[in-house]
Motif scaffolding. Structure first.
Motif, mmCIF file in Angstrom:
data_model
loop_
_atom_site.group_PDB
_atom_site.id
_atom_site.type_symbol
_atom_site.label_atom_id
_atom_site.label_comp_id
_atom_site.label_asym_id
_atom_site.label_seq_id
_atom_site.Cartn_x
_atom_site.Cartn_y
_atom_site.Cartn_z
ATOM 1 N N LEU A 15 0.804 -1.221 0.000
ATOM 2 C CA LEU A 15 0.000 0.000 0.000
ATOM 3 C C LEU A 15 0.835 1.268 0.000
ATOM 4 C CD1 LEU A 15 -2.564 -0.965 2.774
ATOM 5 C CD2 LEU A 15 -2.982 -0.899 0.331
ATOM 6 N N LEU A 16 1.990 1.204 0.611
ATOM 7 C CA LEU A 16 2.771 2.418 0.840
ATOM 8 C C LEU A 16 3.551 2.863 -0.395
ATOM 9 C CD1 LEU A 16 4.255 1.746 4.385
ATOM 10 C CD2 LEU A 16 2.218 3.052 3.778
ATOM 11 N N ALA A 17 3.447 4.136 -0.709
ATOM 12 C CA ALA A 17 4.270 4.722 -1.757
ATOM 13 C C ALA A 17 5.630 5.083 -1.170
ATOM 14 C CB ALA A 17 3.591 5.967 -2.328
ATOM 15 N N ASP A 18 5.656 5.380 0.121
ATOM 16 C CA ASP A 18 6.886 5.745 0.811
ATOM 17 C C ASP A 18 6.745 5.318 2.271
ATOM 18 O OD1 ASP A 18 9.177 6.868 1.827
ATOM 19 O OD2 ASP A 18 8.645 8.933 1.359
ATOM 20 N N LEU A 91 0.263 6.747 0.644
ATOM 21 C CA LEU A 91 -0.262 5.534 0.017
ATOM 22 C C LEU A 91 -0.202 5.603 -1.505
ATOM 23 C CD1 LEU A 91 -3.431 5.391 2.275
ATOM 24 C CD2 LEU A 91 -1.393 3.985 2.534
ATOM 25 N N ILE A 92 -0.192 4.443 -2.131
ATOM 26 C CA ILE A 92 -0.253 4.363 -3.586
ATOM 27 C C ILE A 92 -1.686 4.660 -4.014
ATOM 28 C CG2 ILE A 92 -0.058 2.822 -5.577
ATOM 29 C CD1 ILE A 92 2.090 1.308 -3.994
ATOM 30 N N ALA A 93 -1.840 5.587 -4.946
ATOM 31 C CA ALA A 93 -3.179 5.962 -5.444
ATOM 32 C C ALA A 93 -3.869 4.725 -6.025
ATOM 33 C CB ALA A 93 -3.051 7.043 -6.511
ATOM 34 N N GLY A 94 -5.131 4.560 -5.689
ATOM 35 C CA GLY A 94 -5.925 3.445 -6.196
ATOM 36 C C GLY A 94 -5.892 2.206 -5.324
ATOM 37 N N ARG A 95 -5.043 2.162 -4.303
ATOM 38 C CA ARG A 95 -4.966 0.982 -3.433
ATOM 39 C C ARG A 95 -5.950 1.037 -2.267
ATOM 40 N NH1 ARG A 95 -2.423 -3.260 -5.832
ATOM 41 N NH2 ARG A 95 -0.642 -2.451 -6.966
ATOM 42 N N ALA A 96 -6.348 2.232 -1.862
ATOM 43 C CA ALA A 96 -7.303 2.366 -0.756
ATOM 44 C C ALA A 96 -8.719 2.452 -1.316
ATOM 45 C CB ALA A 96 -6.990 3.604 0.073
ATOM 46 N N THR A 97 -9.651 1.766 -0.656
ATOM 47 C CA THR A 97 -11.048 1.750 -1.085
ATOM 48 C C THR A 97 -11.971 1.879 0.120
ATOM 49 O OG1 THR A 97 -11.230 -0.655 -0.906
ATOM 50 C CG2 THR A 97 -10.544 0.218 -3.050
ATOM 51 N N ARG A 113 -6.537 13.125 3.592
ATOM 52 C CA ARG A 113 -5.304 13.928 3.570
ATOM 53 C C ARG A 113 -5.196 14.781 4.837
ATOM 54 N NH1 ARG A 113 -4.429 19.082 -0.050
ATOM 55 N NH2 ARG A 113 -2.341 19.613 0.576
ATOM 56 N N LYS A 114 -6.297 15.357 5.265
ATOM 57 C CA LYS A 114 -6.296 16.184 6.483
ATOM 58 C C LYS A 114 -5.965 15.358 7.723
ATOM 59 C CE LYS A 114 -9.473 19.724 4.831
ATOM 60 N NZ LYS A 114 -10.799 20.347 5.014
ATOM 61 N N GLN A 115 -6.200 14.038 7.652
ATOM 62 C CA GLN A 115 -5.909 13.168 8.791
ATOM 63 C C GLN A 115 -4.546 12.489 8.674
ATOM 64 O OE1 GLN A 115 -8.982 10.648 10.306
ATOM 65 N NE2 GLN A 115 -10.588 12.130 9.885
ATOM 66 N N GLY A 116 -3.784 12.831 7.633
ATOM 67 C CA GLY A 116 -2.439 12.286 7.501
ATOM 68 C C GLY A 116 -2.300 11.132 6.537
ATOM 69 N N LEU A 117 -3.375 10.756 5.850
ATOM 70 C CA LEU A 117 -3.335 9.686 4.864
ATOM 71 C C LEU A 117 -3.334 10.328 3.474
ATOM 72 C CD1 LEU A 117 -5.909 7.420 6.665
ATOM 73 C CD2 LEU A 117 -3.510 6.836 6.273
ATOM 74 N N VAL A 118 -2.149 10.452 2.894
ATOM 75 C CA VAL A 118 -2.008 11.128 1.603
ATOM 76 C C VAL A 118 -1.707 10.104 0.514
ATOM 77 C CG1 VAL A 118 -1.261 13.289 2.657
ATOM 78 C CG2 VAL A 118 0.434 11.613 1.981
ATOM 79 N N PHE A 119 -1.930 10.514 -0.725
ATOM 80 C CA PHE A 119 -1.716 9.633 -1.866
ATOM 81 C C PHE A 119 -0.577 10.154 -2.719
ATOM 82 C CE2 PHE A 119 -5.965 8.986 -0.357
ATOM 83 C CZ PHE A 119 -6.076 7.612 -0.346
#
Length: 134
Positions: A15-18, A91-97, A113-119
């Protein structure tokens, strides 16, 4: 292991991009939601347990996270299943649903994004991420 595959084909399951800055936690998953897939956005209920988020559950006041593993939330379970989830990560875009694999909208991504979960991919709509002070 498959002996015959397309050479050069990439199908990452992460899931993680970084991984830098990712904040993983253990969450109790509310029984009765069946098998919840990795990458599902979870919302914290009044009971303190987490359940798969539907569109209406993704609000600025909700406590949200993204599952990092598939978990079985059997309705007959005596104890809530524990699962690993990210409360902050790139996160990698498209992996979260959302629940049942429903796609995230730009409005959902803004709240996450406001809660710290960015793509790792910005939305094309420039109005989505308006950073003006209200």
């Amino acid at each position: 292991m498959n002996l015959y595959e397309t050479i050069g084909k990439s199908n990452p399951t992460y899931l993680l991009a970084d991984p830098e800055g990712a904040d993983a936690i253990g969450i109790p998953c509310e029984p009765g939601n069946g098998t919840v897939a990795r990458g599902t956005v979870m919302t914290r209920k009044e009971t303190g347990m987490y359940a798969p988020a539907e569109s209406a559950d993704v609000t600025e006041t909700a406590t949200l996270c993204v599952l990092d593993e598939t978990v079985n939330t059997d309705a007959d379970a005596k104890l809530a299943a524990e699962a690993r989830a990210y409360r902050a990560a790139r996160l990698i875009a498209g992996r979260a649903t959302l629940k049942a694999g429903a796609a995230l909208t730009a409005a959902h991504k803004l709240i996450l994004r406001k809660q710290g979960l960015v793509f790792d991919q910005m939305e094309s709509d420039t109005q989505t991420f308006n950073n003006e002070k209200s």
